[in-house]
Enzyme design. Structure first.
Site, PDB file in Angstrom:
ATOM      1  N   LYS A   1      74.568 -44.681  16.489  1.00 39.51           N
ATOM      2  CA  LYS A   1      73.694 -45.618  16.512  1.00 39.51           C
ATOM      3  C   LYS A   1      73.074 -46.805  16.735  1.00 39.51           C
ATOM      4  O   LYS A   1      72.271 -47.593  15.733  1.00 39.51           O
ATOM      5  CB  LYS A   1      72.567 -44.565  17.028  1.00 39.51           C
ATOM      6  CG  LYS A   1      72.239 -45.152  18.368  1.00 39.51           C
ATOM      7  CD  LYS A   1      71.715 -44.050  19.373  1.00 39.51           C
ATOM      8  CE  LYS A   1      71.437 -44.768  20.971  1.00 39.51           C
ATOM      9  NZ  LYS A   1      70.481 -43.745  21.791  1.00 39.51           N
TER      10      LYS A   1
ATOM     11  N   SER B   1      71.395 -43.668  26.450  1.00 39.51           N
ATOM     12  CA  SER B   1      71.688 -44.898  25.917  1.00 39.51           C
ATOM     13  C   SER B   1      72.509 -44.446  24.585  1.00 39.51           C
ATOM     14  O   SER B   1      73.033 -45.117  23.431  1.00 39.51           O
ATOM     15  CB  SER B   1      70.837 -45.319  25.270  1.00 39.51           C
ATOM     16  OG  SER B   1      69.867 -45.108  24.354  1.00 39.51           O
TER      17      SER B   1
ATOM     18  N   SER C   1      68.150 -39.876  26.693  1.00 45.49           N
ATOM     19  CA  SER C   1      69.615 -40.930  25.724  1.00 45.49           C
ATOM     20  C   SER C   1      70.641 -39.042  25.390  1.00 45.49           C
ATOM     21  O   SER C   1      71.078 -39.788  24.633  1.00 45.49           O
ATOM     22  CB  SER C   1      68.629 -41.602  25.485  1.00 45.49           C
ATOM     23  OG  SER C   1      68.500 -43.019  25.716  1.00 45.49           O
TER      24      SER C   1
END
Length: 470
Positions: A78, A153, A177
């Protein structure tokens, strides 16, 4: 053949590599071919490394002794975390092209287990907002509905998993997220008990206890294996937890598991049409698998919980991004919602933060009482179906106006506020565009393995990620 390799699951791939039924070179070739075919439409993987370099890494993995269960397996990190040699943009123009000199703690653990880092997965600017779009890499599209959000996210990670570009992925979760994007992409995402997976030994490591790293996968066994690799204390940080590995505890079913269904929290949480219905249908199926499901009234005042949450969240966000906000030249590159939240956090008094923490403490006691009767608390993973990718965020749900950019994700706050473990399980498709939905299975602190066991029983009965691929 390529799809068979890529969708069989990470543990299955690992066994095939260990027994020489599959080579790291073949797996990398299949992965790069899949990325070439699928990533253009979804934009999930960014900063992809050179193909020749990746193939060289794969050949080297084939020639080396196995380092761990991830040996020779591709993974993308990520784009909020540092992976040495790769850019860490955090979705912000301020950091576009900035190359990390070292691995974060979690990334180092993945590499030590043998993973080959191939690139990054897309995220919103600084991870703020459950919608993966930023001015550096652009938006990540939902694989099941082009032009719709993949959530966030960890939206890039979830979309990459759904498309078979990755078999496991890391993510992080402050306000859903790891849960919302997993739900919207028909995969599994887990927010571990806070403190089980360490962050970075930088800045304050005592006061801010909202966000955590965690795993994502297409099945709970892979989720457990990745969690076991990520987990474990970092001696440079306080609050680290030690738990027995989850993967050896994955089997056992859900017979007799007591689930408390919280629905819309006594109508305090507006839900788009169909969200509650698809969640209740999944819970009925869990009853057929041996679980005992009960409807619960609200366990705590939703407004008090929300005010506590946004105070503590703004305090943490404001503190973390204060240097960027203080400089006029860098502040202008922040999106409006980031500026709003930073300013709000910097304006808080110590007394306001203390009052919010007292509310959190009272909610913890109320939740502890509920867990004396129930093993799992259940809530939808989102209050909304995947929305138009051009939106900044939903402005209203079921006629109720949203007063902040993140109010539409209030359903994830009960677990986030207390640092409780949560597994998102996929529960099917619905809404106006027939898109995926998820259900949060919430446990008491330290019940990570027990939650994964329930999720595994659900997966064995449904296998939504393979039953319906993009």
């Amino acid at each position: 053949m390529t799809d068979d390799i890529l969708f069989q699951g990470a543990l299955a791939q690992s066994r095939a590599l260990e027994h020489k039924e599959l080579s790291a070179t073949e797996l990398m070739q299949a992965t790069l071919a899949r990325i070439d075919a699928a990533n253009g439409a979804v934009n999930a993987i960014v900063s992809l490394r050179d193909a020749d370099a990746l193939m060289a890494d794969a050949r080297a993995a084939d020639a080396e002794p196995r380092k761990g269960w991830l040996h020779g397996m591709p993974i993308a990190i990520k784009d909020l975390a540092n992976a040495a040699g790769l850019p860490t943009s955090m979705g912000s123009p301020l950091f576009a092209g900035q190359v990390a000199a070292r691995d974060d703690v979690m990334v180092a653990r993945l590499r030590a287990a043998g993973a080959i880092v191939i690139g990054k997965t897309n995220t919103p600017e600084f991870g703020l907002g459950s919608h993966t779009i930023n001015p550096v890499h652009g938006p990540t599209h939902n694989p099941y509905a082009q032009g719709r959000s993949a959530g966030g996210s960890s939206g890039g990670a979830a979309a990459a998993l759904a498309c078979g570009m990755l078999s496991v992925a890391d993510g992080s979760d402050m306000m859903g997220s790891l849960r919302n994007p997993a739900g919207w992409n028909n995969v599994y995402g887990m927010r571990p008990t806070w403190g089980l997976v360490p962050s970075e030994p930088e800045g304050d490591n005592f006061l801010h206890q909202l966000s955590t790293n965690g795993p994502m996968a297409r099945n709970p066994a892979d989720l457990a294996a990745l969690l076991d690799t990520m987990a474990g204390p970092d001696p440079r940080q306080p609050h680290g937890l030690v738990q027995a590995p989850s993967l050896p505890q994955i089997d056992g079913g859900m017979d007799g598991v007591r689930i408390g269904w919280l629905g819309d929290w006594g109508r305090a949480l507006p839900m788009e049409q169909g969200i509650l219905e698809i969640s209740q249908a999944a819970l009925q199926q869990m009853e057929s698998l041996g679980a005992n499901v009960s409807d619960l009234p609200p366990l705590f005042d939703a407004d008090a919980m929300w005010e506590s949450w946004i105070t503590l969240r703004s305090w943490q966000v404001g503190a973390g991004l204060a240097p960027i906000y203080a400089d006029a030249d860098t502040q202008k590159h922040l999106k409006d919602t980031a500026r709003w939240e930073i300013a709000r956090g910097l304006a808080l008094s110590a007394t306001q933060v203390h009052a919010a923490s007292v509310v959190r403490s009272n909610w913890f006691k109320a939740a502890a009482e509920a867990f004396e009767t129930y093993d799992v608390l259940a809530l939808p993973s989102a209050q909304f179906w995947p929305f138009d990718i051009t939106w900044e965020y939903p402005r209203e749900i079921a006629g109720v106006q949203m007063d902040t950019y993140h109010r539409w994700m209030q359903v994830v706050v009960p677990a986030s506020l207390l640092g409780l473990p949560v597994v998102n399980v996929p529960v099917g498709f619905g809404g106006p565009d027939d898109t995926p939905a998820g259900l949060q299975l919430i446990g008491k602190r330290g019940s990570d393995a027990a939650l994964l066991r329930v999720a595994q029983a659900w997966h064995e009965a449904t296998d939504w990620p393979n039953a319906r691929r993009p």
